[in-house]
Design a protein around this motif. Structure first.
Motif, mmCIF file in Angstrom:
data_model
loop_
_atom_site.group_PDB
_atom_site.id
_atom_site.type_symbol
_atom_site.label_atom_id
_atom_site.label_comp_id
_atom_site.label_asym_id
_atom_site.label_seq_id
_atom_site.Cartn_x
_atom_site.Cartn_y
_atom_site.Cartn_z
ATOM 1 N N ILE A 243 24.725 43.366 23.032
ATOM 2 C CA ILE A 243 24.335 43.644 24.422
ATOM 3 C C ILE A 243 23.513 42.479 24.976
ATOM 4 O O ILE A 243 23.659 42.097 26.146
ATOM 5 N N LEU A 244 22.660 41.886 24.138
ATOM 6 C CA LEU A 244 21.909 40.699 24.575
ATOM 7 C C LEU A 244 22.850 39.559 24.966
ATOM 8 O O LEU A 244 22.577 38.811 25.913
ATOM 9 N N PHE A 245 23.953 39.411 24.231
ATOM 10 C CA PHE A 245 24.924 38.372 24.603
ATOM 11 C C PHE A 245 25.430 38.595 26.021
ATOM 12 O O PHE A 245 25.518 37.659 26.821
ATOM 13 N N GLU B 88 21.202 46.782 14.841
ATOM 14 C CA GLU B 88 20.791 45.436 15.245
ATOM 15 C C GLU B 88 21.976 44.658 15.811
ATOM 16 O O GLU B 88 21.840 43.936 16.806
ATOM 17 N N VAL B 89 23.136 44.813 15.183
ATOM 18 C CA VAL B 89 24.330 44.111 15.661
ATOM 19 C C VAL B 89 24.676 44.568 17.076
ATOM 20 O O VAL B 89 24.961 43.754 17.970
ATOM 21 N N LEU C 16 23.514 56.346 21.561
ATOM 22 C CA LEU C 16 22.322 57.193 21.582
ATOM 23 C C LEU C 16 21.484 57.000 20.322
ATOM 24 O O LEU C 16 20.272 56.810 20.393
ATOM 25 N N ALA C 17 22.153 57.021 19.173
ATOM 26 C CA ALA C 17 21.442 56.928 17.893
ATOM 27 C C ALA C 17 20.718 55.590 17.739
ATOM 28 O O ALA C 17 19.638 55.520 17.144
ATOM 29 N N SER C 18 21.311 54.531 18.296
ATOM 30 C CA SER C 18 20.716 53.198 18.168
ATOM 31 C C SER C 18 19.687 52.921 19.259
ATOM 32 O O SER C 18 19.046 51.864 19.261
ATOM 33 N N TYR D 255 22.034 35.132 21.037
ATOM 34 C CA TYR D 255 22.075 36.304 20.146
ATOM 35 C C TYR D 255 23.305 37.172 20.383
ATOM 36 O O TYR D 255 23.660 37.468 21.520
ATOM 37 N N GLY D 256 23.934 37.566 19.277
ATOM 38 C CA GLY D 256 24.992 38.574 19.331
ATOM 39 C C GLY D 256 26.373 38.072 19.658
ATOM 40 O O GLY D 256 27.332 38.830 19.581
#
Length: 463
Positions: free
Chosen positions: A31-33, A25-26, A102-104, A418-419
């Protein structure tokens, strides 16, 4: 206000940080920031509803298209030097910890994030020895409080470097960014990777051939991003990334031949937009296995862990802004330690623990339970010093005027950024969530770069 924050009850905290955080989530929110910091014509998949197209006339003063790239911080200037450092650091994290992306499930978004910068650098590199290092007059920009969209059709000033007015730091750092990004894109977009290497070579050659401090050629930038420690670190940094991208011995010979005389053998005070020596040390240790570089790398990390001041509850705290534009939060130490732990297996556990504790602190594992990342729930900052998120949505009809009254608004920003990592606490660990306190509450793309890459390292470590 301050009184309210000081009255928050002390939380029971497990050290060295055993709270369970969702690092996916972090990473997602960081990335949203970056998406919230975009300049130019936004893509159809834009996820930030309160942002729109902006800076579409950038470059028109020079008959160039310089739209795109990222706004630097809470302002609306495109500062090329820290933007390039941001891209290099993000790319480095994506190279080292691709498995985490990749995992996220964030790899494609991260590729878009990086390409938003590199596409802009390619546009800005208008001739082998010509590069647009900045768009926007910083003094004029900082005298206003407005959304980027409010100036969508304003023709802003563009600042270029060329062989008559060279700018070694920004040219070499952009070469590093493009070389690092070429490694990231090599498997998915080889033609684009080749393009980036071509531009990186030319920019490095430009930087190396015409040596001059960039702030002497870019009027007004010295107040904001003066190169305090010169350009030798960027020349080594650009060369070592070009070696990593091309495997050509001439670049390695350049670094080896100039390493000591250019100052890389000394203890670096930090890894930052201004100072790349620690990054050079880590990459050289990784690429060569030579004890000399590994010793220099370890000296840097050990100093970060024991030689740099700390808040009473454990945050590495370098300097209160001052000439180097720092607040309390120092994510880059955590990132360097994370990569250094991969390079030196003997120190790995120690370095990874140090990095983890720094990240946990930023996420709220501290005596105040204060989070320094926006949009992460209770006790997250709500009033960042950030124009776009502090203004009413530009999409409203009629568009609500945005000015300094938005900066002075009581209550949270209308939009959640966000972020974003805010500047952080003072040396005592005290922090006030106050929009007008830009030292503690400004956000910046370079803050998030080291932070995001360290978080990716944390995901990679835990699997």
């Amino acid at each position: 206000g301050q009184l309210q924050i000081l009255m928050i009850p002390q939380m029971a905290v497990d050290y060295p940080g055993t709270t369970a955080y969702d690092f996916n989530e972090v990473l997602h929110k960081s990335i949203l920031f970056y998406e919230a910091q975009r300049s130019g014509a936004l893509p159809q998949n834009n996820r930030i509803p309160w942002r729109g197209d902006s800076g579409l006339k950038d470059g028109c003063d020079q008959s160039k298209d310089l739209s795109g790239g990222y706004y630097d911080a809470g302002d609306n200037v495109k500062f090329g030097f820290p933007m390039a450092f941001t891209a290099t650091t993000l790319a480095w994290g994506m190279i080292e910890f691709k498995d985490a992306y990749l995992a996220s499930g964030e790899l494609n978004r991260a590729l878009d994030m990086l390409k938003w910068a590199t596409d802009y650098f390619v546009k800005a590199h208008t001739a082998p020895n010509e590069f647009y290092a900045q768009v926007g007059d910083p003094a004029a920009d900082h005298a206003k409080w407005e959304r980027p969209e409010d100036a969508i059709n304003t023709v802003r000033r563009s600042y270029k470097i060329d062989q008559n007015n060279a700018g070694t730091e920004v040219a070499a750092e952009t070469a590093a960014a493009l070389a690092a990004a070429s490694i990231v894109f090599r498997s998915s977009n080889p033609n684009y990777a080749d393009l980036l290497v071509t531009h990186a070579r030319q920019l490095f050659n430009f930087a190396n051939t015409y040596r001059k401090n960039y702030h002497l050629s870019v009027p007004g930038v010295a107040t904001y991003y003066k190169s305090w420690n010169g350009y030798n670190d960027e020349l080594l940094w650009g060369a070592v990334w070009l070696y990593k991208a091309t495997n050509e011995q001439t670049f390695m010979d350049y670094v080896v031949g100039n390493y000591d005389s250019f100052g890389a053998g000394n203890l670096a005070p930090e890894f930052s937009w201004d100072n790349k020596y620690a990054g050079v040390q880590v990459l050289m240790a990784q690429l060569t296995g030579n004890n000399k570089y590994q010793d220099d790398m370890n000296q840097f990390v050990q100093n970060a862990m024991t030689g740099i001041p700390k808040t009473s509850d454990g945050l590495t705290w370098k300097i209160q802004w001052g000439p180097n534009r720092y607040a309390g939060i120092q994510p880059n130490y955590a990132f360097i330690a994370t990569v250094a732990g991969k390079v030196d297996p003997q120190s790995r556990a120690q370095y990874v623990t140090y990095a983890k504790n720094q990240i946990y602190y930023m996420l709220g594992t501290n005596t105040r339970g204060q989070k320094y990342v926006i949009g992460m729930g209770t006790n997250s900052p709500q009033r960042p010093h950030h124009r776009a998120s502090s203004c009413p949505a530009w999409t409203s009809t009629p568009v609500t005027k945005c000015d300094f009254s938005a900066m002075n608004l009581q209550g949270p920003n209308p939009h959640v950024l966000y972020g974003a990592l805010v500047g952080g606490p003072d040396i005592s660990g005290a922090y006030t969530d106050d929009r007008s306190d830009y030292i503690s509450n400004e956000v910046a793309t370079d803050y998030n770069a080291g932070f995001q890459s360290a978080v990716a390292g944390k995901i990679s470590e835990t699997g």
